[in-house]
Design an enzyme around this catalytic site. Sequence first.
Site, PDB file in Angstrom:
ATOM      1  N   ARG A 182       0.843  -1.201   0.000  1.00 38.30           N
ATOM      2  CA  ARG A 182       0.000   0.000   0.000  1.00 38.30           C
ATOM      3  C   ARG A 182       0.872   1.242   0.000  1.00 38.30           C
ATOM      4  O   ARG A 182       2.041   1.198   0.359  1.00 38.30           O
ATOM      5  CB  ARG A 182      -0.915  -0.001   1.228  1.00 38.30           C
ATOM      6  CG  ARG A 182      -2.039  -1.032   1.127  1.00 38.30           C
ATOM      7  CD  ARG A 182      -2.893  -1.059   2.384  1.00 38.30           C
ATOM      8  NE  ARG A 182      -3.432   0.248   2.683  1.00 38.30           N
ATOM      9  CZ  ARG A 182      -3.194   0.916   3.816  1.00 38.30           C
ATOM     10  NH1 ARG A 182      -2.437   0.401   4.757  1.00 38.30           N
ATOM     11  NH2 ARG A 182      -3.725   2.113   3.999  1.00 38.30           N
ATOM     12  N   LYS A 237       3.674  -6.821  12.234  1.00 39.04           N
ATOM     13  CA  LYS A 237       2.811  -7.068  11.075  1.00 39.04           C
ATOM     14  C   LYS A 237       3.049  -8.468  10.519  1.00 39.04           C
ATOM     15  O   LYS A 237       4.197  -8.871  10.316  1.00 39.04           O
ATOM     16  CB  LYS A 237       3.110  -6.013  10.007  1.00 39.04           C
ATOM     17  CG  LYS A 237       2.256  -6.142   8.755  1.00 39.04           C
ATOM     18  CD  LYS A 237       2.261  -4.846   7.973  1.00 39.04           C
ATOM     19  CE  LYS A 237       1.712  -5.028   6.581  1.00 39.04           C
ATOM     20  NZ  LYS A 237       1.522  -3.758   5.877  1.00 39.04           N
ATOM     21  N   ARG A 289       0.317   6.194  18.895  1.00 44.00           N
ATOM     22  CA  ARG A 289       1.249   7.191  19.424  1.00 44.00           C
ATOM     23  C   ARG A 289       2.036   6.570  20.570  1.00 44.00           C
ATOM     24  O   ARG A 289       1.431   6.047  21.521  1.00 44.00           O
ATOM     25  CB  ARG A 289       0.453   8.384  19.943  1.00 44.00           C
ATOM     26  CG  ARG A 289       1.316   9.533  20.302  1.00 44.00           C
ATOM     27  CD  ARG A 289       0.439  10.636  20.844  1.00 44.00           C
ATOM     28  NE  ARG A 289       1.024  11.917  20.515  1.00 44.00           N
ATOM     29  CZ  ARG A 289       0.642  13.050  21.081  1.00 44.00           C
ATOM     30  NH1 ARG A 289      -0.318  13.050  21.964  1.00 44.00           N
ATOM     31  NH2 ARG A 289       1.219  14.167  20.754  1.00 44.00           N
TER      32      ARG A 289
END
Length: 261
Positions: A61, A123, A251
């Site tokens: 992506r 991931k 964050r």
Amino acid sequence: MTLRWNAEAIWEAVSPLLPGFTVEILPEIDSTNTELMRRARAGQLEPTLLVAERQTAGRGRLGRDWQSDAQDQSPNLTFSLGLPLHPTDWSGLSLAVGLAVVQALHPDLQLKWPNDVWLAGRKLAGILIETASVGELRYAVIGIGINITPRAAADLRTPPAALSELLPDATAPLALQRVVLPLVQAIRAFEREGFAPLRPAFHTRDLLYGHEVVCSDGLVGMARGVDAGGALLVHTDQGLKKISSAEVSVRPRPAPTASLP
Ligand code: BTN
């Protein structure tokens, strides 16, 4: 390593849902997405599952590369499913696809909006959806890369996760066999009903929910799930914002300040 792809079993299971379906396994190609998009533009619009044992120019992506060379001989899984698609509303398709993938693979897998598959902070799989318009028809190419065995971190900050951490006997053919039919069923259901009915299931896998997030446009707030169209809801100082396209990261918590005695 010679891989045994059970293409016939996949074809038999999927054909009733996708008339004209074909399965193709290639030893090497630039990118399964690129190839199906090339074919679609040349007018080849049959439903096709294209698997590559190796991609030389895998794409991710946001214009990134997708590296999938495994460190050992057992390859990672890279494939694309191309098919004509006519949903009443396209929004949320990529979330629906991500959900089908995690549900087919393992209960411990989570989704990082919109559709990255994560395991324990790393991931594990990525999804790239592209479409080509040919006359009245829209052809969707759904590309999925799943790390089966640990692979080199390359330039990634965090080394990727691998399915073999959860399923020690995992191989690319086994993972493909597990994912394809549920994926096709999910796409068919999405065409009929859209994303809204999948919202509760997405919620149970939502990695960002309740975390403070930063969006690529600088927006900061608390992730509060997704709406019926799959947009990310972020609670900010200016109220609830809907994010439809942005890169979002959790964050980092500020380091605790040391207090001197
Ligand atoms: C991402 O997370 O950035 C998406 C990665 C998508 C990778 C898959 S591998 C099969 C298909 N072919 C490609 O070139 N990309 C997708």
